[in-house]
Design a protein around this motif. Structure first.
Motif, PDB file in Angstrom:
ATOM      1  N   MET A  69       0.816  -1.210   0.000  1.00 32.76           N
ATOM      2  CA  MET A  69       0.000   0.000   0.000  1.00 32.76           C
ATOM      3  C   MET A  69       0.850   1.260   0.000  1.00 32.76           C
ATOM      4  N   GLY A  70       2.165   1.105  -0.168  1.00 27.41           N
ATOM      5  CA  GLY A  70       3.047   2.255  -0.207  1.00 27.41           C
ATOM      6  C   GLY A  70       3.406   2.807   1.152  1.00 27.41           C
ATOM      7  N   ARG A  71       3.205   2.023   2.220  1.00 32.16           N
ATOM      8  CA  ARG A  71       3.551   2.483   3.566  1.00 32.16           C
ATOM      9  C   ARG A  71       5.002   2.142   3.870  1.00 32.16           C
ATOM     10  N   LEU A  72       5.714   3.112   4.445  1.00 32.87           N
ATOM     11  CA  LEU A  72       7.132   2.938   4.729  1.00 32.87           C
ATOM     12  C   LEU A  72       7.356   1.839   5.761  1.00 32.87           C
ATOM     13  N   LEU A  73       8.335   0.982   5.498  1.00 32.74           N
ATOM     14  CA  LEU A  73       8.703  -0.075   6.431  1.00 32.74           C
ATOM     15  C   LEU A  73      10.004   0.229   7.159  1.00 32.74           C
ATOM     16  N   ASP A  74      10.725   1.253   6.704  1.00 30.71           N
ATOM     17  CA  ASP A  74      12.019   1.589   7.303  1.00 30.71           C
ATOM     18  C   ASP A  74      12.008   3.037   7.771  1.00 30.71           C
ATOM     19  N   ALA A  75      12.492   3.252   9.000  1.00 31.71           N
ATOM     20  CA  ALA A  75      12.535   4.608   9.551  1.00 31.71           C
ATOM     21  C   ALA A  75      13.630   5.440   8.908  1.00 31.71           C
ATOM     22  N   SER A  76      14.675   4.799   8.406  1.00 32.96           N
ATOM     23  CA  SER A  76      15.756   5.509   7.732  1.00 32.96           C
ATOM     24  C   SER A  76      16.260   4.644   6.591  1.00 32.96           C
ATOM     25  N   GLY A  77      17.103   5.236   5.752  1.00 30.10           N
ATOM     26  CA  GLY A  77      17.568   4.535   4.574  1.00 30.10           C
ATOM     27  C   GLY A  77      18.508   3.387   4.894  1.00 30.10           C
ATOM     28  N   ILE A  78      18.544   2.412   4.001  1.00 33.14           N
ATOM     29  CA  ILE A  78      19.428   1.255   4.125  1.00 33.14           C
ATOM     30  C   ILE A  78      20.641   1.495   3.225  1.00 33.14           C
ATOM     31  N   PRO A  79      21.850   1.646   3.786  1.00 32.56           N
ATOM     32  CA  PRO A  79      23.031   1.853   2.935  1.00 32.56           C
ATOM     33  C   PRO A  79      23.297   0.617   2.080  1.00 32.56           C
ATOM     34  N   LEU A  80      23.467   0.820   0.779  1.00 29.55           N
ATOM     35  CA  LEU A  80      23.703  -0.302  -0.120  1.00 29.55           C
ATOM     36  C   LEU A  80      25.188  -0.576  -0.339  1.00 29.55           C
ATOM     37  N   ARG A  81      26.037   0.372   0.036  1.00 25.48           N
ATOM     38  CA  ARG A  81      27.487   0.235  -0.154  1.00 25.48           C
ATOM     39  C   ARG A  81      27.828  -0.051  -1.618  1.00 25.48           C
ATOM     40  N   ILE A  82      27.109   0.635  -2.495  1.00 19.83           N
ATOM     41  CA  ILE A  82      27.372   0.569  -3.931  1.00 19.83           C
ATOM     42  C   ILE A  82      27.693   1.985  -4.376  1.00 19.83           C
ATOM     43  N   ALA A  83      28.906   2.223  -4.829  1.00 20.57           N
ATOM     44  CA  ALA A  83      29.329   3.576  -5.169  1.00 20.57           C
ATOM     45  C   ALA A  83      28.891   3.950  -6.578  1.00 20.57           C
ATOM     46  N   SER A  84      28.459   5.206  -6.727  1.00 20.08           N
ATOM     47  CA  SER A  84      28.185   5.753  -8.048  1.00 20.08           C
ATOM     48  C   SER A  84      29.495   6.179  -8.694  1.00 20.08           C
ATOM     49  N   SER A  85      29.463   6.352  -9.997  1.00 18.58           N
ATOM     50  CA  SER A  85      30.664   6.790 -10.703  1.00 18.58           C
ATOM     51  C   SER A  85      30.751   8.307 -10.775  1.00 18.58           C
TER      52      SER A  85
END
Length: 439
Positions: A69-85
């Motif tokens: 239903m589009g309700r947030l399950l996480d209070a803060s972001g989950i770091p993916l440890r994937i770097a952008s270029s």
């Protein structure tokens, strides 16, 4: 103390980065540092049963989970440890086989529904990623180089199936505005605005590419191209200097007459299309003056081409709209002072509540690096100011986890599109290196 601030303690690295026991955390910077929320680019996708949002903050990627239903399950972001270029890179995200595929300029990552990285492979792209789309059996990734379009097929576990193949060239260099991709029962479809007109090209789930067919459509004045499949036909929509236009195209290439989508007297830009069960929604942004933008939508009965009355969905949406759905919940997301969202009930086109923040905006402070000295640790990070200049700053932390400097130490400036700062200790001194604005 909030856990989503960058924190340190006199323990191991996990605690120093703020992911360890809350009792040992200490604030490194008075400002939010490395906060996993509120990047400048974002994407949303569905795996058929829930949503995943991903956004870029500086050179880092973060994710957040939402239910059906589009309700947030996480209070803060989950770091993916994937770097952008590069700073502010736009992530591409699609659901695939119950998981998610995240595409960046230099890598493709397989994420599970809890945003855990299961696999990461090198992209090897000839250009900038444009689109990631799944037919349930494979994933199509499209990239651009100058005005050429390249495509590649991946398995749903991110394993490459084919190599990069050129499928055509668009009219000029604005490739992301002149290429749109869809999927139907026969495989993938690419619509390109070329010098010869609007073309349609099929790509099978095995990577077989058909010759391009020029469709009998006048696309004069085309500014941006979008498409979606309603179960029977593709609706292809493009912006013009006046009201947007659209055509309906069947999987075998039969084309309807073009028709106008009346959006009002203000200039409008088509940001996205959602289509299902013979009904389409076209989402467009209107400039209400200055920096004030509104996201509006119209509903279209595809069989009769009857266009409904435009209605306002949200405010402050200028670009970068991402659309996904689970059953009858249609989730929209866009970046503005963070990552924001709105859920529509698709059958009634009624918003299910107000627009809400998926991730709050943080300062553009990124990529912390930590080194331990004899009696002190040094934390180094980068900040990007409004002039897009990377400022490198540091702070010393004692063994009790207490900052020794009342304010961060200014070390210098750099180019935000180059190397993030890193620190090492040896011989009684700390060495910090980062990408410079000059060679």
């Amino acid at each position: 103390m909030e856990k989503d601030q960058c924190t340190v303690a006199g323990l191991g690295l996990e605690e120093k980065l703020g992911f360890g026991p809350r009792a040992y955390q200490h604030i490194v910077s008075n400002a939010d540092l490395f906060v996993p929320a509120g990047g400048s680019r974002s994407a949303i996708a569905s795996n058929g049963s829930e949503f995943l949002g991903v956004w870029t903050q500086g050179l880092s990627q973060f994710a957040v989970r939402l239910d059906a239903m589009g309700r947030l399950l996480d209070a803060s972001g989950i770091p993916l440890r994937i770097a952008s270029s590069y700073y502010g890179e736009t992530p591409l995200l699609t659901g695939a086989g119950g998981n998610f595929i995240l595409v960046l300029a230099q890598s493709v990552s397989l994420l599970d529904r809890d945003a855990r990285v299961l696999r990461r492979v090198g992209m090897g792209t000839p250009g900038v990623p444009l689109m990631a789309l799944s037919d349930g059996r494979s994933v199509l990734v499209a990239c651009s180089s100058v005005s050429s379009i390249f495509v590649r097929l991946l398995a749903t576990d991110a394993t490459p199936i084919t190599d990069w193949t050129t499928i055509g060239s668009t009219f000029d260099l604005s490739v992301e505005r002149e290429a749109a991709f869809g999927v139907d029962s026969n495989g993938y479809v690419a619509f390109l605005a070329t010098k010869n007109g609007l073309t349609m090209q099929r790509i099978s789930s095995r990577g077989e590419i058909s010759p391009a067919t020029v469709l009998p459509v006048d696309i004069g004045g085309l500014q941006r191209l979008k498409t979606a499949f309603d179960g029977e036909r593709h609706i292809v929509v493009w912006s013009t200097s006046a009201n947007p236009k659209a055509v309906l195209v069947t999987p075998d290439g039969a084309v309807s007459d073009a028709f106008v989508i009346p959006t009002g007297s203000l200039p409008s830009v088509v940001l996205g299309v959602d289509a299902r069960s013979g009904r389409s929604f076209v989402f467009f942004s209107e400039n209400r003056g200055g920096l004030l933008y509104e996201l509006s939508a119209v509903s279209i009965d595809d069989a009769s081409r009857q266009v409904g009355v435009p209605f306002v969905v949200a405010h402050n949406v200028a670009d970068d709209l991402s659309i996904a759905n689970v059953n009858d919940a249609l989730l929209l997301s866009w970046p503005y002072a963070g990552m924001n969202g709105e859920v529509l009930d698709r059958p009634t086109a009624v918003p299910l509540g107000d627009a809400f923040p998926i991730a709050r905006r943080a300062a553009e402070q990124n990529a912390p690096s930590i080194a331990s000295g004899a009696n002190v640790d040094l934390v180094v990070w980068s900040e990007v100011d409004t002039l897009n200049t990377m400022r490198v700053r540091a702070r010393r932390i004692n063994r009790a986890g207490i900052p020794l400097d009342p304010t961060p130490i200014e070390l210098g400036t750099g180019d935000p599109n180059t190397i993030a700062p890193t620190v090492a200790y040896g011989g009684g001194e700390f060495l910090i290196a980062w990408g410079a604005t000059q060679k």
